[in-house]
Scaffold this active site. Structure first.
Site, PDB file in Angstrom:
ATOM      1  CD  GLU A  55      -1.736  -2.380   1.569  1.00  0.00           C
ATOM      2  OE1 GLU A  55      -0.550  -2.621   1.903  1.00  0.00           O
ATOM      3  OE2 GLU A  55      -2.640  -3.246   1.620  1.00  0.00           O
ATOM      4  CG  PHE A 117     -10.037  -9.683  11.356  1.00  0.00           C
ATOM      5  CD1 PHE A 117      -8.787 -10.087  11.821  1.00  0.00           C
ATOM      6  CD2 PHE A 117     -10.275  -9.702   9.985  1.00  0.00           C
ATOM      7  CE1 PHE A 117      -7.804 -10.515  10.937  1.00  0.00           C
ATOM      8  CE2 PHE A 117      -9.295 -10.134   9.102  1.00  0.00           C
ATOM      9  CZ  PHE A 117      -8.057 -10.536   9.579  1.00  0.00           C
ATOM     10  CD  GLN A 118      -7.605  -7.407   7.692  1.00  0.00           C
ATOM     11  OE1 GLN A 118      -8.515  -7.187   6.906  1.00  0.00           O
ATOM     12  NE2 GLN A 118      -6.437  -7.900   7.322  1.00  0.00           N
ATOM     13  CE  LYS A 167     -17.222  -6.805   3.701  1.00  0.00           C
ATOM     14  NZ  LYS A 167     -16.452  -8.020   3.939  1.00  0.00           N
ATOM     15  CG  MET A 483      22.383  12.136   3.497  1.00  0.00           C
ATOM     16  SD  MET A 483      23.588  13.299   2.822  1.00  0.00           S
ATOM     17  CE  MET A 483      22.645  14.033   1.503  1.00  0.00           C
TER      18      MET A 483
HETATM   19  C1  LIG Z   1      12.111   5.815   5.588  1.00  0.00           C
HETATM   20  C2  LIG Z   1      13.411   6.436   5.958  1.00  0.00           C
HETATM   21  N1  LIG Z   1      14.232   5.839   6.840  1.00  0.00           N
HETATM   22  C3  LIG Z   1      15.421   6.399   7.161  1.00  0.00           C
HETATM   23  C4  LIG Z   1      15.797   7.589   6.622  1.00  0.00           C
HETATM   24  C5  LIG Z   1      17.130   8.238   7.015  1.00  0.00           C
HETATM   25  N2  LIG Z   1      18.011   8.307   5.830  1.00  0.00           N
HETATM   26  C6  LIG Z   1      18.130   9.419   5.096  1.00  0.00           C
HETATM   27  S1  LIG Z   1      19.137   9.232   3.777  1.00  0.00           S
HETATM   28  C7  LIG Z   1      19.470   7.643   4.197  1.00  0.00           C
HETATM   29  C8  LIG Z   1      20.407   6.810   3.359  1.00  0.00           C
HETATM   30  C9  LIG Z   1      19.884   6.539   2.006  1.00  0.00           C
HETATM   31  O1  LIG Z   1      20.701   5.565   1.438  1.00  0.00           O
HETATM   32  P1  LIG Z   1      20.619   5.227  -0.097  1.00  0.00           P
HETATM   33  O2  LIG Z   1      19.221   4.973  -0.520  1.00  0.00           O
HETATM   34  O3  LIG Z   1      21.568   4.124  -0.398  1.00  0.00           O
HETATM   35  O4  LIG Z   1      21.052   6.593  -0.792  1.00  0.00           O
HETATM   36  P2  LIG Z   1      22.462   7.353  -0.805  1.00  0.00           P
HETATM   37  O5  LIG Z   1      22.448   8.346   0.297  1.00  0.00           O
HETATM   38  O6  LIG Z   1      23.533   6.323  -0.645  1.00  0.00           O
HETATM   39  O7  LIG Z   1      22.490   8.007  -2.140  1.00  0.00           O
HETATM   40  C10 LIG Z   1      18.781   7.281   5.373  1.00  0.00           C
HETATM   41  C11 LIG Z   1      18.882   5.965   6.032  1.00  0.00           C
HETATM   42  C12 LIG Z   1      14.887   8.196   5.745  1.00  0.00           C
HETATM   43  N3  LIG Z   1      15.122   9.387   5.193  1.00  0.00           N
HETATM   44  N4  LIG Z   1      13.724   7.601   5.408  1.00  0.00           N
END
Ligand SMILES: Cc1ncc(C[n+]2csc(CCOP(=O)(O)OP(=O)(O)O)c2C)c(N)n1
Length: 591
Positions: A55, A117-118, A167, A483
């Site tokens: 979803e 449920f749900q 529902k 990042m």
């Molecule tokens: C749902 C979610 N969980 C955690 C984060 C924290 N976060 C921000 S950037 C990042 C790393 C992203 O890694 P990747 O997709 O490999 O991209 P890169 O930075 O290596 O280009 C994380 C864990 C986030 N923004 N969103």
């Protein structure tokens, strides 16, 4: 004459009829018990239903569809976990003002509140992240709820609206009655700006010496790019486009200084800091733009135009607040400035300022060092942009690859760029690209994703392959949560706690789990890999030549590349660095 007896239909039939009536052509969703009655009439409808695999994918796809087409995106889910799986996407749409309607099934009205449920109180859960929400328990109320939901989602400041339908309301008998007018007495968004405020703004603009047009995503939502160009060219005021506004003003235009903020250009950040007037259009002084708020643009007066009065003076006090639709505001400003010039000979003079910011722009053009070995991620993004052109749509995940995309793609048109700016939702790219491509099948749609983000929602590749939605996915694979790793390099002494994903090759000690090429193939997509700049253009060209199935390219890039410039979180924009420990030399004497 008596009226013919109204046709008796089910609430579910009434729902589908209402959705057809508001012009819905595509819904992204997954069925389940509580929403099942709606799926029966949907089977016979002209509306296309795209069966997603999660979803969250439905929600982001609705966002991508909405951002690409300018129409309301629609997602559908069942009660309980189906509905809660939509929450991230709803929050994302809320923070980025994306018009979507989420339709959820709810347990039968008689058992609501009994932990049936749900059962989940999805209205309660999403109350702070929706623009409005409905719980419908009477089938007779379905058409008006749908009409109102679409109106609210798409007018004023756009945003997500939830329609939760029990529902029994879907199963019960009703007759279809389309509301002649909407019963929304408290909802009257102001789109016409106030004349007096426009005149005040025009006066400040003429008096300013160092003005900047600070342009946000609202300009794209309001379809105001053409008006913005007229305003910028008339006044010759430099423009900065925020992460959400990339493409609102062409990058190729000499007045465009690029993106402000944490990873913005020196020219954009420096111009805001030194400005004496910010003409803020559909932007919201987000902390990623302002850095430390106290020291943000300390000498600037502020004209702040926004459709949402709650944004004005929220973070930064406005000297001239203007509530209105960005397109109307800008058009009115143009007229007021022209009148002021003709009648009072009042015209702004900014040439010294322009040459100062142009100097910054040429001295600190976005650049990067290529690694001695391996592929630079920035080069991958640059070449995808160069070979695909501005007609393509680019959708990013969240992280370094998102920032490199914002910096190195050539943005020339509004809606060319889709990303999760406000929430920073990893997992946005693949499903949002799917939604964009479903909304505009003739466009080339690229998702530029990280190896971390891609692993959050890549199951929608199955949807894309089976539904004939041939998106192109560029995985910028640095084998890590890049990042976060960058922050660990800069602020945690290189202690890489839990950021290694091992998606890279053995040569860097990784285990290539998963192998993105095999994964793509398992999902019925074409999988390609590129590890060297020598075959970069060929691989991109190959992906561009495949238009019948989705393509995934595993771009194996150097893992130590960092995003620069950078304003460290919580610090002042004045402390922007162009590389580690390297501050720009501003040459302020030029000003
Ligand atoms: C749902 C979610 N969980 C955690 C984060 C924290 N976060 C921000 S950037 C990042 C790393 C992203 O890694 P990747 O997709 O490999 O991209 P890169 O930075 O290596 O280009 C994380 C864990 C986030 N923004 N969103």
């Amino acid at each position: 004459m008596t009226e013919p007896p109204a046709e008796i239909i089910t609430g579910a039939q009434s729902l589908v009829r209402a959705l057809e009536r508001v012009g819905v052509d595509t819904i992204f969703g997954i069925p389940g018990g509580a929403i099942l009655p709606a799926y029966d009439p949907l089977f016979d409808s002209s509306i296309r239903h795209v069966l997603v695999r999660h979803e969250q994918g439905a929600g982001h796809a609705a966002e991508g569809y909405a951002m690409e087409t300018g129409k309301v995106g629609v997602c559908m889910a069942t009660s309980g976990p189906g509905a809660t799986n939509l929450v991230t996407a709803i929050a994302d749409a809320y923070l980025d003002s994306v018009p979507i309607v989420a339709i959820t099934g709810q347990v039968a009205s008689g058992v609501i509140g009994s932990d049936a449920f749900q059962e989940a109180d999805i209205r309660g859960i999403t109350m702070p992240i929706t623009k409005h929400s409905f719980l419908v328990t009477d089938p007779a109320d379905i058409p008006s709820a749908i009409a109102e939901a679409f109106h609210i989602a798409s007018t004023g400041r756009p945003g997500p609206v939830l329609v939760d339908i029990s529902k029994d309301a879907l199963q019960g008998p009703t007759s279809f009655r389309w509301p002649h007018e909407l019963a929304l007495p408290g909802y009257r968004p102001t789109s016409r700006p106030h004349n007096k405020q426009i005149r005040e703004a025009a006066k400040l603009i003429a008096e300013a010496r160092k003005p900047v047009l600070y342009v946000g995503g609202g300009v794209i939502k309001a379809n105001a790019a053409a008006e913005l160009k007229v305003l910028a060219e008339l006044t010759q005021i430099p423009v900065v486009t925020t992460l959400m506004a990339r493409g609102a003003f062409p990058d190729s235009h000499e007045l465009n200084l690029g993106m402000p903020g944490m990873h913005g250009t020196v020219a954009a950040v420096g111009a805001l800091q030194r400005s004496d007037l910010l003409i803020t259009l559909g932007a919201r002084f987000d902390d990623r733009v302002t850095g430390n708020l106290e020291s943000f643009a300390p000498n600037a007066k502020v004209v702040h135009a926004d459709i949402d009065p709650a944004e004005i003076s929220k973070n930064r006090t406005a000297d001239v607040p203007i509530v209105g639709d960005a397109r109307e505001v800008i058009a009115d400003l143009v007229r007021a400035l022209q009148k002021q010039a003709e009648e009072d000979a009042l015209v702004g003079e900014y040439s010294a300022w322009r040459s100062f910011v142009q100097g910054l722009k040429s001295r600190f053009a976005p650049s990067y060092d290529k690694p001695a070995e391996g592929l630079a991620p920035q080069t991958v993004v640059e070449r995808i942009s160069a070979l695909s052109g501005p007609d393509a749509t680019y959708v990013a995940g969240v992280g370094q690859h998102q920032m490199w995309s914002a910096q190195f793609i050539d943005f020339e048109r509004p809606r060319q760029w889709l990303n999760s700016g406000g929430a920073g939702t990893m997992g946005y790219a693949v499903p949002a690209a799917m939604g964009a491509k479903a909304g505009a099948p003739d466009r080339v749609v690229w998702a530029i994703d990280g190896d971390g983000c891609f692993q959050m929602t890549n199951q929608e590749l199955a949807t894309c392959a089976l539904e004939g939605i041939p998106v192109k996915i560029a995985v910028i694979n640095n084998s890590s949560l890049g990042m976060v790793r960058q922050w660990q390099t800069l602020f945690y002494e290189g202690r890489y706690s839990n950021t290694d994903l091992s998606t890279g090759p053995e040569s860097i000690g990784a285990r290539r789990i998963p192998d993105f090429v095999k994964l793509a193939e398992a999902y019925g997509c074409v999988g390609l890999r590129c590890e060297s700049e020598d075959d970069l253009d060929d691989v991109i060209a190959k992906a561009l030549s495949i238009n019948d199935v989705p393509v995934v390219i595993d771009f194996v890039v150097e893992r130590d590349a960092m995003v620069w410039p950078m304003v460290a979180a919580g610090t002042s924009n004045d402390d922007i660095k162009i590389a580690r420990d390297l501050a720009p030399d501003w040459e302020e004497d030029d000003l």
